[in-house]
Design an enzyme around this catalytic site. Structure first.
Site, mmCIF file in Angstrom:
data_model
loop_
_atom_site.group_PDB
_atom_site.id
_atom_site.type_symbol
_atom_site.label_atom_id
_atom_site.label_comp_id
_atom_site.label_asym_id
_atom_site.label_seq_id
_atom_site.Cartn_x
_atom_site.Cartn_y
_atom_site.Cartn_z
ATOM 1 N N LYS A 1 -14.044 -5.134 -3.861
ATOM 2 C CA LYS A 1 -15.049 -4.080 -3.841
ATOM 3 C C LYS A 1 -14.541 -2.797 -4.484
ATOM 4 O O LYS A 1 -15.309 -1.995 -5.002
ATOM 5 C CB LYS A 1 -15.477 -3.807 -2.395
ATOM 6 N N LYS B 1 0.807 -1.220 0.000
ATOM 7 C CA LYS B 1 0.000 0.000 0.000
ATOM 8 C C LYS B 1 0.840 1.269 0.000
ATOM 9 O O LYS B 1 0.397 2.294 -0.495
ATOM 10 C CB LYS B 1 -0.962 -0.016 1.185
ATOM 11 N N LYS C 1 -7.979 -10.869 -7.607
ATOM 12 C CA LYS C 1 -9.021 -11.246 -6.670
ATOM 13 C C LYS C 1 -10.261 -10.374 -6.864
ATOM 14 O O LYS C 1 -10.160 -9.222 -7.277
ATOM 15 C CB LYS C 1 -8.529 -11.077 -5.222
#
Length: 365
Positions: A234, A151, A231
């Site tokens: 959302k 990240k 994957k």
């Protein structure tokens, strides 16, 4: 005192209650005195309040959570809102997402009479133990963990909260003297930090924390419907890529109908050369609670177009009762808030004496 279950939840579809997903136990680094018989000990896991889960969350984690609450004597599930603010959050939306996640967990089958369901930020002991453990953690140790490496590249720098995120995870686990932690394989390194910190604290201040084991679910990972190399997420910008557990039957049918496959009409399972079709087979097998081989057998004689319809029907059948229960719970916000409040009280009852012992050993009192 256990919170009384609503009558509607008592009649929740039986297949949810019968789920018994197999798990693999990873107890790297456990000392002999910490080893336990199977199905003993305390389970802890957390989920960020991202609103309503998607199909990958449900099949990859939540159905296993439902199973574990029937397998272990003490189970805690936390909505980890402290973790969520490592990324910017709109306060109003965050509050809504917390309640949506709580409703979703209840709808998926989490039973507040069997598991303690609570909001992390309401138990202040998490943050205090995180600070103490952070003082036992080196910067190089955190720098190589996947959360930061992944990240911080996206954000170029990343916040201090993102950097110390795994220490808070360790505090979440150790605060309850948890011995079992259901995690994905991508989180094993973070759990190893919790094991290391348990050893470091015990060596410095005396035995207190057990070293937690990973429970690795054997559930197959659900991939994006638009890119089977990634994957299901959302945050995927492609709306057709992800199935939410609250999607309508029409939405589900449309997304699966537009799922990327290939030019071969026969349905086979070959993740390397046919990732798109194999993803559909995995989804079909998981929602129908059958093996991949059985799913392929059911697809015999069908082309991929017809098979997509079969997969859609299986997903709709599995998710419809969950969607309906989430809608009911959303209309009863007071009940969801009451579940979280009761869970917070029960979590504090476990956390407070552990932190009091930590404070005494460290020398604060």
């Amino acid at each position: 005192m256990a919170l009384p279950m609503r009558n509607n939840l008592k009649h929740f579809p039986r297949f949810i209650q019968k789920l018994n997903s197999p798990v693999r136990l990873l107890c790297a680094g456990l000392r002999p005195e910490n080893k336990e018989a199977p199905r003993s000990g305390r389970v802890f896991s957390g989920i960020q309040p991202t609103g309503v889960p998607h199909l990958g969350n449900y099949l990859g984690a939540l159905e296993n959570w439902v199973s574990l609450q029937d397998q272990y004597p003490s189970v805690l599930y936390s909505i980890v809102d402290l973790h969520s603010i490592t990324q910017p959050q709109d306060p109003t939306q965050l509050k809504s997402n917390i309640l949506d996640m709580a409703a979703s967990l209840l709808a998926c089958g989490i039973n507040p009479e069997k598991a303690i369901l609570f909001q992390q930020s309401q138990v202040s002991e998490h943050a205090e133990l995180s600070w103490i453990l952070g003082c036992l953690t080196s910067m190089p140790r955190l720098r190589h963990l996947p959360q930061w490496k992944m990240k911080s590249k996206v954000k170029n720098e990343g916040s201090v909260g993102l950097y110390t995120y795994p220490v808070l995870q360790a505090a979440d686990i150790l605060l309850y003297k948890s011995t079992r932690v259901p995690v994905g394989e991508d989180q094993v390194q973070h759990l190893e930090l919790a094991q290391d910190l348990a050893r470091i604290f015990n060596n410095r201040y005396g035995e207190l924390f057990p070293e937690p084991c990973a429970l690795l679910s054997s559930t197959r990972k659900v991939k994006s419907l638009r890119d089977a190399s990634a994957k299901m997420s959302k945050s995927d910008p492609q709306t057709m890529a992800t199935i939410s557990v609250t999607d309508t039957p029409d939405d589900i049918a449309l997304k699966i109908r537009r799922a990327v496959t290939d030019f071969t009409s026969e349905v086979t399972f070959d993740p390397e050369t046919r990732p798109g079709v194999s993803n559909l087979v995995n989804i079909h097998a998981a929602v129908s609670m059958i093996s991949v081989q059985e799913a392929v057998s059911q697809a015999r004689g069908l082309d991929t177009g017809a098979y997509k319809k079969l997969v859609s029907e299986a997903v709709i059948q599995r998710l419809t009762p969950i969607r309906e229960e989430i809608e009911r719970l959303r209309s009863d916000r007071a009940y969801v808030e009451r579940v979280l409040a009761q869970g917070t009280c029960r979590a504090r009852e476990l956390a407070a004496p552990v932190l009091a012992e930590v404070r005494q050993r460290v020398g604060f009192c």
